[in-house]
Scaffold this motif. Structure first.
Motif, short mmCIF file in Angstrom:
data_model
loop_
_atom_site.label_atom_id
_atom_site.label_comp_id
_atom_site.label_asym_id
_atom_site.label_seq_id
_atom_site.Cartn_x
_atom_site.Cartn_y
_atom_site.Cartn_z
N SER A 181 0.97 -1.34 0.06
CA SER A 181 0.09 -0.05 0.13
C SER A 181 0.89 1.25 0.04
CB SER A 181 -0.83 -0.03 1.42
OG SER A 181 -1.90 1.00 1.00
N GLY A 182 1.23 1.85 -1.32
CA GLY A 182 2.14 3.03 -1.09
C GLY A 182 3.04 2.78 -2.67
N TRP A 183 3.78 3.66 -2.59
CA TRP A 183 4.74 3.73 -3.92
C TRP A 183 5.78 2.69 -4.28
CZ3 TRP A 183 2.85 7.32 -7.32
CH2 TRP A 183 1.94 8.13 -6.77
N ASP A 184 6.23 2.11 -3.19
CA ASP A 184 7.45 1.02 -3.40
C ASP A 184 7.31 -0.05 -2.25
OD1 ASP A 184 8.70 2.50 -0.96
OD2 ASP A 184 9.60 3.78 -2.64
N ALA A 185 8.32 -0.74 -2.16
CA ALA A 185 8.34 -1.88 -1.28
C ALA A 185 8.93 -1.61 0.01
CB ALA A 185 9.33 -2.86 -1.87
N SER A 186 9.27 -0.17 0.46
CA SER A 186 9.49 0.26 1.76
C SER A 186 8.06 0.65 2.34
CB SER A 186 10.44 1.55 1.48
OG SER A 186 9.51 2.62 0.98
N ASP A 187 7.04 0.73 1.59
CA ASP A 187 5.72 0.76 2.20
C ASP A 187 5.14 -0.28 2.87
OD1 ASP A 187 5.42 3.58 1.74
OD2 ASP A 187 5.34 3.30 -0.32
N THR A 188 3.82 -0.27 3.54
CA THR A 188 3.35 -1.38 4.18
C THR A 188 2.95 -2.63 3.26
OG1 THR A 188 2.45 0.34 5.79
CG2 THR A 188 1.17 -1.96 5.49
N LEU A 189 3.42 -3.62 3.73
CA LEU A 189 2.90 -4.79 2.73
C LEU A 189 1.47 -5.20 3.07
CD1 LEU A 189 3.72 -7.27 1.04
CD2 LEU A 189 4.42 -8.42 3.06
N LEU A 190 0.69 -5.33 2.25
CA LEU A 190 -0.76 -5.61 2.31
C LEU A 190 -0.84 -7.08 2.31
CD1 LEU A 190 -2.85 -3.16 0.11
CD2 LEU A 190 -2.61 -3.14 2.58
N ALA A 191 -0.25 -7.80 1.36
CA ALA A 191 -0.46 -9.20 1.13
C ALA A 191 0.68 -9.89 0.39
CB ALA A 191 -1.91 -9.41 0.39
N GLU A 192 0.71 -11.22 0.48
CA GLU A 192 1.76 -11.87 -0.02
C GLU A 192 0.97 -13.23 -0.60
OE1 GLU A 192 5.95 -14.20 0.50
OE2 GLU A 192 5.71 -11.98 1.58
N PHE A 193 1.11 -13.47 -1.98
CA PHE A 193 0.48 -14.72 -2.43
C PHE A 193 1.26 -15.63 -3.25
CE2 PHE A 193 -2.78 -11.29 -2.20
CZ PHE A 193 -3.52 -11.76 -1.15
N ASN A 194 1.13 -16.91 -3.17
CA ASN A 194 1.85 -17.85 -4.00
C ASN A 194 0.76 -19.15 -4.10
OD1 ASN A 194 1.93 -19.72 -1.82
ND2 ASN A 194 3.69 -18.57 -0.91
N GLY A 195 1.41 -19.96 -4.91
CA GLY A 195 0.51 -21.37 -5.22
C GLY A 195 -0.26 -21.96 -4.02
N ASP A 196 0.61 -21.75 -2.86
CA ASP A 196 -0.11 -22.31 -1.48
C ASP A 196 -0.97 -21.17 -0.79
OD1 ASP A 196 1.22 -25.14 -1.66
OD2 ASP A 196 3.11 -24.02 -1.10
N ASN A 197 -0.85 -20.19 -1.14
CA ASN A 197 -1.65 -19.20 -0.50
C ASN A 197 -2.31 -18.19 -1.66
OD1 ASN A 197 -2.80 -17.55 1.63
ND2 ASN A 197 -0.66 -16.31 1.52
N PRO A 198 -3.40 -18.47 -2.33
CA PRO A 198 -4.09 -17.80 -3.32
C PRO A 198 -4.51 -16.54 -2.67
CG PRO A 198 -5.16 -19.66 -3.01
CD PRO A 198 -4.15 -19.85 -2.14
N PRO A 199 -4.92 -15.44 -3.43
CA PRO A 199 -5.64 -14.26 -2.82
C PRO A 199 -7.11 -14.68 -2.55
CG PRO A 199 -4.92 -14.00 -4.99
CD PRO A 199 -4.30 -15.34 -4.70
N PRO A 200 -7.68 -13.90 -1.82
CA PRO A 200 -9.04 -14.02 -1.55
C PRO A 200 -9.98 -13.84 -2.64
CG PRO A 200 -8.40 -12.46 -0.28
CD PRO A 200 -7.15 -13.06 -1.16
N ILE A 201 -11.07 -14.35 -2.79
CA ILE A 201 -12.06 -14.26 -3.94
C ILE A 201 -12.56 -12.75 -3.80
CG2 ILE A 201 -14.41 -14.45 -4.85
CD1 ILE A 201 -13.83 -17.66 -4.02
N GLU A 202 -12.82 -12.13 -2.91
CA GLU A 202 -13.25 -10.70 -2.59
C GLU A 202 -12.21 -9.78 -2.86
OE1 GLU A 202 -12.10 -12.45 1.62
OE2 GLU A 202 -13.02 -13.12 0.09
N GLY A 203 -11.08 -10.14 -2.89
CA GLY A 203 -9.62 -9.26 -3.33
C GLY A 203 -9.13 -8.68 -2.19
N VAL A 204 -8.34 -7.81 -2.46
CA VAL A 204 -7.44 -7.09 -1.52
C VAL A 204 -7.66 -5.56 -1.63
CG1 VAL A 204 -5.17 -6.64 -0.56
CG2 VAL A 204 -5.73 -8.91 -1.48
#
Length: 87
Positions: free
Chosen positions: A33-56
């Motif tokens: 949430s912001g301009w680059d990777a120094s900002d707040t990490l909202l979520a991290e997804f991979n094949g074992d942890n897919p994003p929720p259907i409702e989104g982020v």
């Protein structure tokens, strides 16, 4: 320089298709949430942890998305939608 104006909008990210390799050494998507990777990490997804259907939903009107891949194996990938959630 980062914009310090209070946000008036949010971004909603949805992934109608998400097929990344499983395993912690597979591909990863990181959403900040912001301009680059120094900002707040909202979520991290991979094949074992897919994003929720409702989104982020972002906490601001700016998101930074990072896709990390390696040279091992292949997957079908993903398709993302960025939706403006303005006031």
């Amino acid at each position: 320089m980062k914009d310090v104006t209070p946000p008036k909008q949010q971004i909603l990210l949805k992934f109608p298709e998400f097929r990344l390799r499983k395993g912690k050494d597979g591909d990863v998507i990181k959403i900040y949430s912001g301009w680059d990777a120094s900002d707040t990490l909202l979520a991290e997804f991979n094949g074992d942890n897919p994003p929720p259907i409702e989104g982020v939903a972002s906490a601001t009107f700016v998101v930074y998305l990072v896709f990390i891949s390696d040279e091992h194996g292949q997957s079908q990938g993903f398709r993302g939608l960025f939706l403006n959630q303005g006031e």
